[in-house]
Write a protein that holds these residues in place. Structure first.
Motif, mmCIF file in Angstrom:
data_model
loop_
_atom_site.group_PDB
_atom_site.id
_atom_site.type_symbol
_atom_site.label_atom_id
_atom_site.label_comp_id
_atom_site.label_asym_id
_atom_site.label_seq_id
_atom_site.Cartn_x
_atom_site.Cartn_y
_atom_site.Cartn_z
ATOM 1 N N ARG A 1 9.861 5.665 -0.845
ATOM 2 C CA ARG A 1 10.878 5.368 0.691
ATOM 3 C C ARG A 1 9.901 4.672 1.555
ATOM 4 N NH1 ARG A 1 15.877 6.866 3.464
ATOM 5 N NH2 ARG A 1 15.181 5.977 5.221
ATOM 6 N N LEU A 2 9.917 3.776 2.301
ATOM 7 C CA LEU A 2 8.922 3.015 3.549
ATOM 8 C C LEU A 2 8.891 4.015 4.585
ATOM 9 C CD1 LEU A 2 7.153 0.940 4.347
ATOM 10 C CD2 LEU A 2 8.782 0.069 5.085
ATOM 11 N N THR A 3 8.186 4.462 4.802
ATOM 12 C CA THR A 3 8.770 5.421 6.095
ATOM 13 C C THR A 3 7.602 5.561 7.586
ATOM 14 O OG1 THR A 3 9.069 7.311 7.428
ATOM 15 C CG2 THR A 3 8.020 7.097 5.139
ATOM 16 N N TYR A 4 7.796 5.958 8.321
ATOM 17 C CA TYR A 4 6.596 6.080 10.140
ATOM 18 C C TYR A 4 6.624 7.009 10.371
ATOM 19 C CZ TYR A 4 6.840 0.761 9.728
ATOM 20 O OH TYR A 4 7.250 -0.605 9.565
ATOM 21 N N SER A 5 7.219 7.983 9.407
ATOM 22 C CA SER A 5 7.128 9.525 10.012
ATOM 23 C C SER A 5 5.633 10.066 8.496
ATOM 24 C CB SER A 5 8.580 10.074 9.758
ATOM 25 O OG SER A 5 9.360 10.189 8.249
ATOM 26 N N GLY B 1 19.842 10.133 -2.210
ATOM 27 C CA GLY B 1 19.921 8.543 -1.790
ATOM 28 C C GLY B 1 18.600 8.870 0.152
ATOM 29 N N GLY B 2 17.556 8.981 -0.201
ATOM 30 C CA GLY B 2 16.657 9.029 1.207
ATOM 31 C C GLY B 2 15.110 8.043 0.046
ATOM 32 N N TYR B 3 15.746 7.331 -0.898
ATOM 33 C CA TYR B 3 14.956 6.715 -2.263
ATOM 34 C C TYR B 3 15.241 5.229 -1.797
ATOM 35 C CZ TYR B 3 11.652 10.619 -2.155
ATOM 36 O OH TYR B 3 11.163 11.860 -2.118
ATOM 37 N N ASN B 4 14.811 4.048 -1.238
ATOM 38 C CA ASN B 4 14.461 3.003 -1.616
ATOM 39 C C ASN B 4 14.484 2.001 -2.911
ATOM 40 O OD1 ASN B 4 12.922 3.225 0.009
ATOM 41 N ND2 ASN B 4 14.457 1.883 1.416
ATOM 42 N N TYR B 5 13.001 2.440 -3.042
ATOM 43 C CA TYR B 5 12.627 2.617 -4.615
ATOM 44 C C TYR B 5 12.381 2.707 -5.501
ATOM 45 C CZ TYR B 5 11.056 -1.457 -0.551
ATOM 46 O OH TYR B 5 11.732 -2.029 0.629
ATOM 47 N N TRP B 6 12.514 2.461 -7.353
ATOM 48 C CA TRP B 6 12.344 3.294 -7.917
ATOM 49 C C TRP B 6 12.107 2.905 -8.723
ATOM 50 C CZ3 TRP B 6 15.089 7.807 -8.056
ATOM 51 C CH2 TRP B 6 16.457 8.157 -7.076
ATOM 52 N N THR C 1 0.659 -1.076 -0.452
ATOM 53 C CA THR C 1 0.231 -0.282 0.074
ATOM 54 C C THR C 1 0.824 0.968 -0.056
ATOM 55 O OG1 THR C 1 -1.691 1.110 1.157
ATOM 56 C CG2 THR C 1 -0.203 -0.232 2.371
ATOM 57 N N LEU C 2 0.451 2.179 -0.589
ATOM 58 C CA LEU C 2 1.227 2.887 -1.510
ATOM 59 C C LEU C 2 0.904 4.595 0.030
ATOM 60 C CD1 LEU C 2 3.008 4.093 -3.618
ATOM 61 C CD2 LEU C 2 1.722 5.440 -3.860
ATOM 62 N N SER C 3 0.259 3.830 0.638
ATOM 63 C CA SER C 3 0.341 5.337 1.642
ATOM 64 C C SER C 3 0.867 4.680 3.142
ATOM 65 C CB SER C 3 -1.142 5.205 2.337
ATOM 66 O OG SER C 3 -1.119 3.695 3.222
ATOM 67 N N MET C 4 2.495 3.355 3.116
ATOM 68 C CA MET C 4 3.074 3.596 3.853
ATOM 69 C C MET C 4 5.057 4.222 3.296
ATOM 70 S SD MET C 4 1.531 2.568 6.288
ATOM 71 C CE MET C 4 3.414 1.211 7.328
ATOM 72 N N TYR C 5 4.213 4.693 2.265
ATOM 73 C CA TYR C 5 5.633 5.989 1.779
ATOM 74 C C TYR C 5 5.707 7.210 1.071
ATOM 75 C CZ TYR C 5 6.414 0.335 0.877
ATOM 76 O OH TYR C 5 6.964 -1.219 0.629
ATOM 77 N N ALA C 6 6.801 7.947 1.485
ATOM 78 C CA ALA C 6 7.068 8.973 1.574
ATOM 79 C C ALA C 6 7.618 8.230 0.061
ATOM 80 C CB ALA C 6 7.670 10.056 2.495
ATOM 81 N N MET C 7 7.099 9.539 -1.420
ATOM 82 C CA MET C 7 7.538 9.836 -2.348
ATOM 83 C C MET C 7 8.266 10.948 -3.000
ATOM 84 S SD MET C 7 6.280 6.907 -2.869
ATOM 85 C CE MET C 7 5.922 6.819 -5.566
ATOM 86 N N GLY C 8 9.105 10.163 -4.244
ATOM 87 C CA GLY C 8 9.353 11.745 -4.746
ATOM 88 C C GLY C 8 9.500 11.508 -6.286
ATOM 89 N N TRP C 9 9.272 12.077 -6.897
ATOM 90 C CA TRP C 9 10.094 12.360 -8.640
ATOM 91 C C TRP C 9 11.606 13.196 -8.087
ATOM 92 C CZ3 TRP C 9 7.640 10.034 -12.473
ATOM 93 C CH2 TRP C 9 5.910 9.811 -12.283
ATOM 94 N N LEU C 10 12.059 12.210 -9.481
ATOM 95 C CA LEU C 10 13.277 12.317 -9.722
ATOM 96 C C LEU C 10 13.612 12.112 -11.439
ATOM 97 C CD1 LEU C 10 13.175 10.541 -7.151
ATOM 98 C CD2 LEU C 10 15.846 11.975 -7.146
ATOM 99 N N ARG C 11 14.690 13.255 -11.523
ATOM 100 C CA ARG C 11 15.103 13.554 -13.114
ATOM 101 C C ARG C 11 16.724 13.079 -12.764
ATOM 102 N NH1 ARG C 11 13.539 19.258 -14.699
ATOM 103 N NH2 ARG C 11 14.307 20.579 -13.773
ATOM 104 N N GLN C 12 16.586 12.408 -14.363
ATOM 105 C CA GLN C 12 18.291 12.775 -15.148
ATOM 106 C C GLN C 12 18.419 13.087 -16.176
ATOM 107 O OE1 GLN C 12 20.229 8.926 -13.684
ATOM 108 N NE2 GLN C 12 22.148 10.055 -14.237
ATOM 109 N N ALA C 13 19.262 13.975 -16.494
ATOM 110 C CA ALA C 13 19.228 14.290 -17.660
ATOM 111 C C ALA C 13 20.914 13.948 -18.458
ATOM 112 C CB ALA C 13 19.312 15.900 -18.052
ATOM 113 N N PRO C 14 21.185 13.388 -19.436
ATOM 114 C CA PRO C 14 22.196 12.972 -20.114
ATOM 115 C C PRO C 14 22.958 13.874 -19.144
ATOM 116 C CG PRO C 14 20.710 13.220 -22.411
ATOM 117 C CD PRO C 14 20.258 13.786 -20.824
ATOM 118 N N GLY C 15 24.176 13.196 -19.143
ATOM 119 C CA GLY C 15 25.728 13.745 -18.573
ATOM 120 C C GLY C 15 25.451 13.971 -17.198
ATOM 121 N N LYS C 16 24.132 14.503 -16.419
ATOM 122 C CA LYS C 16 24.183 15.232 -15.408
ATOM 123 C C LYS C 16 23.695 13.887 -14.369
ATOM 124 C CE LYS C 16 22.733 19.465 -17.156
ATOM 125 N NZ LYS C 16 21.241 20.342 -16.804
#
Length: 126
Positions: A99-103, A111-116, A28-43
């Motif tokens: 990131r699974l979190t209880y906060s 680095g704060g995320y462990n599922y991608w 269930t997604l409600s247990m996770y803090a979520m983020g969107w990240l991006r990566q451009a070529p060479g960055k």
């Protein structure tokens, strides 16, 4: 563990809009803090937006403030990134992360995320 799948990327003209979706399965997604990240070529991969478990707190990189909106629907196990006024410099592969979190907080670095997810390409033409 949670599995993430992004969709909604594509090719758009500068000034246009796209809406990315991240569908979660396995947990269930409600247990996770979520983020969107991006990566451009060479960055390096950079955080674009983050949201806490409830959706009540959000964070945006300065480069996307006032243009992008992160939201979530825990009942649908989905997180969204609405992107408006797109610029060529927004071109990148966009990743959903969890990131699974209880906060009640969110995470502002990769680095704060462990599922991608696998990522979805966004290309903005000038």
């Amino acid at each position: 563990q949670v599995q993430l799948a992004e969709s909604g990327g594509g090719l758009v003209q500068a000034g246009g809009s796209l809406r990315l979706s991240c569908a979660a399965s396995g947990r269930t997604l409600s247990m996770y803090a979520m983020g969107w990240l991006r990566q451009a070529p060479g960055k390096e991969r950079e955080l674009v937006a983050a949201i806490n478990r409830s959706g009540g707190s959000t964070y945006y990189a300065d480069s996307v403030k006032e243009r992008f909106t992160i939201s979530r629907d825990n009942a649908k196990n989905t997180v969204y990134l609405q992107m408006n006024s797109l610029k060529p410099e927004d071109t990148a592969v966009y990743y959903c992360a969890a990131r699974l979190t209880y906060s009640g907080g969110y995470y502002t670095t990769a680095g704060g995320y462990n599922y991608w997810g696998q990522g979805t390409q966004v290309t903005v033409n000038s």
